[in-house]
Design a protein around this motif. Structure first.
Motif, PDB file in Angstrom:
ATOM      1  N   HIS A  12       0.488  -1.248   0.282  1.00 43.33           N
ATOM      2  CA  HIS A  12       0.133  -0.202  -0.464  1.00 43.33           C
ATOM      3  C   HIS A  12       0.371   0.653   0.036  1.00 43.33           C
ATOM      4  N   THR A  13       1.720   1.001   0.927  1.00 38.68           N
ATOM      5  CA  THR A  13       2.999   2.475   0.390  1.00 38.68           C
ATOM      6  C   THR A  13       3.305   2.937  -0.876  1.00 38.68           C
ATOM      7  N   ARG A  14       3.687   1.998  -1.244  1.00 38.67           N
ATOM      8  CA  ARG A  14       3.976   2.241  -3.316  1.00 38.67           C
ATOM      9  C   ARG A  14       3.035   1.941  -4.174  1.00 38.67           C
ATOM     10  N   GLY A  15       1.461   1.889  -3.189  1.00 38.89           N
ATOM     11  CA  GLY A  15       0.231   1.820  -4.415  1.00 38.89           C
ATOM     12  C   GLY A  15      -0.054   1.457  -4.790  1.00 38.89           C
ATOM     13  N   TYR A  16       0.729   0.583  -4.478  1.00 41.38           N
ATOM     14  CA  TYR A  16      -0.610  -1.368  -5.139  1.00 41.38           C
ATOM     15  C   TYR A  16      -1.390  -1.628  -3.943  1.00 41.38           C
ATOM     16  N   GLY A  17      -2.227  -2.132  -4.799  1.00 39.57           N
ATOM     17  CA  GLY A  17      -3.579  -2.548  -3.695  1.00 39.57           C
ATOM     18  C   GLY A  17      -4.486  -1.423  -3.608  1.00 39.57           C
ATOM     19  N   VAL A  18      -4.490   0.009  -4.236  1.00 42.41           N
ATOM     20  CA  VAL A  18      -5.268   1.342  -4.122  1.00 42.41           C
ATOM     21  C   VAL A  18      -6.044   1.564  -4.328  1.00 42.41           C
ATOM     22  N   HIS A  19      -7.334   1.631  -5.023  1.00 45.49           N
ATOM     23  CA  HIS A  19      -7.401   0.932  -5.783  1.00 45.49           C
ATOM     24  C   HIS A  19      -8.762   2.414  -5.789  1.00 45.49           C
ATOM     25  N   SER A  20      -8.622   3.135  -4.814  1.00 47.85           N
ATOM     26  CA  SER A  20      -9.361   4.390  -5.384  1.00 47.85           C
ATOM     27  C   SER A  20      -8.229   5.931  -5.495  1.00 47.85           C
ATOM     28  N   PRO A  21      -8.545   6.141  -6.487  1.00 47.05           N
ATOM     29  CA  PRO A  21      -7.878   7.327  -6.867  1.00 47.05           C
ATOM     30  C   PRO A  21      -7.267   8.439  -6.447  1.00 47.05           C
ATOM     31  N   PHE A  22      -8.392   9.363  -5.679  1.00 45.94           N
ATOM     32  CA  PHE A  22      -7.662   9.572  -4.101  1.00 45.94           C
ATOM     33  C   PHE A  22      -6.729   9.648  -3.543  1.00 45.94           C
ATOM     34  N   ALA A  23      -6.815   8.156  -2.888  1.00 43.87           N
ATOM     35  CA  ALA A  23      -5.837   7.537  -1.659  1.00 43.87           C
ATOM     36  C   ALA A  23      -4.624   7.265  -2.771  1.00 43.87           C
ATOM     37  N   TYR A  24      -4.810   6.794  -4.092  1.00 50.21           N
ATOM     38  CA  TYR A  24      -3.403   6.624  -4.490  1.00 50.21           C
ATOM     39  C   TYR A  24      -3.010   8.521  -4.339  1.00 50.21           C
ATOM     40  N   ARG A  25      -3.579   8.901  -4.964  1.00 50.65           N
ATOM     41  CA  ARG A  25      -2.737   9.763  -5.505  1.00 50.65           C
ATOM     42  C   ARG A  25      -1.996  10.684  -4.022  1.00 50.65           C
ATOM     43  N   ILE A  26      -2.414  10.461  -2.390  1.00 48.50           N
ATOM     44  CA  ILE A  26      -2.509  11.254  -1.617  1.00 48.50           C
ATOM     45  C   ILE A  26      -0.784   9.852  -1.301  1.00 48.50           C
ATOM     46  N   VAL A  27      -1.132   8.568  -1.910  1.00 45.04           N
ATOM     47  CA  VAL A  27       0.190   7.712  -1.282  1.00 45.04           C
ATOM     48  C   VAL A  27       0.981   8.363  -2.303  1.00 45.04           C
ATOM     49  N   ARG A  28       0.972   8.847  -3.646  1.00 43.97           N
ATOM     50  CA  ARG A  28       2.327   8.867  -4.195  1.00 43.97           C
ATOM     51  C   ARG A  28       2.451  10.266  -3.956  1.00 43.97           C
ATOM     52  N   ARG A  29       1.934  10.904  -3.801  1.00 46.73           N
ATOM     53  CA  ARG A  29       1.867  12.255  -3.604  1.00 46.73           C
ATOM     54  C   ARG A  29       2.515  12.914  -2.385  1.00 46.73           C
ATOM     55  N   VAL A  30       2.337  12.130  -0.871  1.00 43.57           N
ATOM     56  CA  VAL A  30       1.947  12.910   0.716  1.00 43.57           C
ATOM     57  C   VAL A  30       2.962  11.732   1.242  1.00 43.57           C
ATOM     58  N   VAL A  31       3.153   9.920   1.143  1.00 45.92           N
ATOM     59  CA  VAL A  31       3.195   9.068   1.640  1.00 45.92           C
ATOM     60  C   VAL A  31       4.690   8.848   1.144  1.00 45.92           C
ATOM     61  N   ARG A  32       4.951   8.036  -0.001  1.00 45.29           N
ATOM     62  CA  ARG A  32       6.183   8.404  -0.012  1.00 45.29           C
ATOM     63  C   ARG A  32       5.821   8.596  -2.277  1.00 45.29           C
ATOM     64  N   GLN A  33       6.442  10.244  -1.518  1.00 45.01           N
ATOM     65  CA  GLN A  33       6.659  10.633  -2.743  1.00 45.01           C
ATOM     66  C   GLN A  33       8.086  10.177  -3.815  1.00 45.01           C
ATOM     67  N   SER A  34       8.014  10.459  -5.262  1.00 45.22           N
ATOM     68  CA  SER A  34       9.288   9.815  -5.484  1.00 45.22           C
ATOM     69  C   SER A  34      10.442  10.138  -4.978  1.00 45.22           C
TER      70      SER A  34
END
Length: 177
Positions: A12-34
């Motif tokens: 989930h920290t890497r975005g796998y299995g996160v199906h909500s677009p809003f939640a995925y955006r938070i994971v990719r931009r806040v929790v684990r940014q590139s």
């Protein structure tokens, strides 16, 4: 924590299995940014522990992503949290919590600063954009998830992040925050 929970948190920290677009955006931009991208303020942080630096960076990205203009911070947390958030927006008001928080867009609590009932009332505040609780007591995450009507709940080993989001079915993800 078992292997299955650790694996789910890693995914989930890497975005796998996160199906909500809003939640995925938070994971990719806040929790684990590139790793190749940072906000300018992130490179100017004062000396602090590695864990604290990671949390402050996530709070900076959260404030920028959700366009936070006011924050309330628990008095137990270091002053570096308030300073970093103020650097995101020079017009951001950052207050130290002294009682029941209301009217703030971001609320950062610590451990058992409020009982679950108070957190439930906080979640129903119309101005709230995010609630971050560091070192939450056991059983706090399920109670917050039940109190959340719409939005996303991110559960970490040492923190909980709740983001109410109108029109979104409530979901919960285990992540590294």
């Amino acid at each position: 924590m078992g292997f299955a929970e650790a694996y789910k948190r890693w995914r989930h920290t890497r975005g796998y299995g996160v199906h909500s677009p809003f939640a995925y955006r938070i994971v990719r931009r806040v929790v684990r940014q590139s790793p190749g991208y940072r906000y300018y303020i992130e490179s100017d942080l004062p000396e602090m522990s590695r864990a604290e630096r990671r949390e402050v960076r996530q709070l900076i990205r959260l404030a920028a992503e959700l366009d936070i203009r006011s924050a309330a911070i628990a008095p137990q947390l270091p002053e570096s949290y308030a300073k970093a958030l103020h650097e995101v927006r020079s017009d951001m008001s950052t207050d130290v919590l002294t009682g029941h928080p209301s009217g703030h867009q971001l609320i950062i609590g610590y451990a058992d600063l409020w009982p679950t009932e108070v957190c439930t009332r906080i979640l129903n505040s119309p101005s709230l954009k995010a609630l971050w609780i560091k070192n939450p007591p056991a059983g706090h995450a399920p109670a917050l998830f039940n109190a959340l009507s719409e939005g996303v709940l991110f559960i970490g080993k040492n923190a909980i992040l709740v983001i109410p989001h109108p029109g979104m079915q409530k979901v919960a993800y285990s992540v590294c925050i």
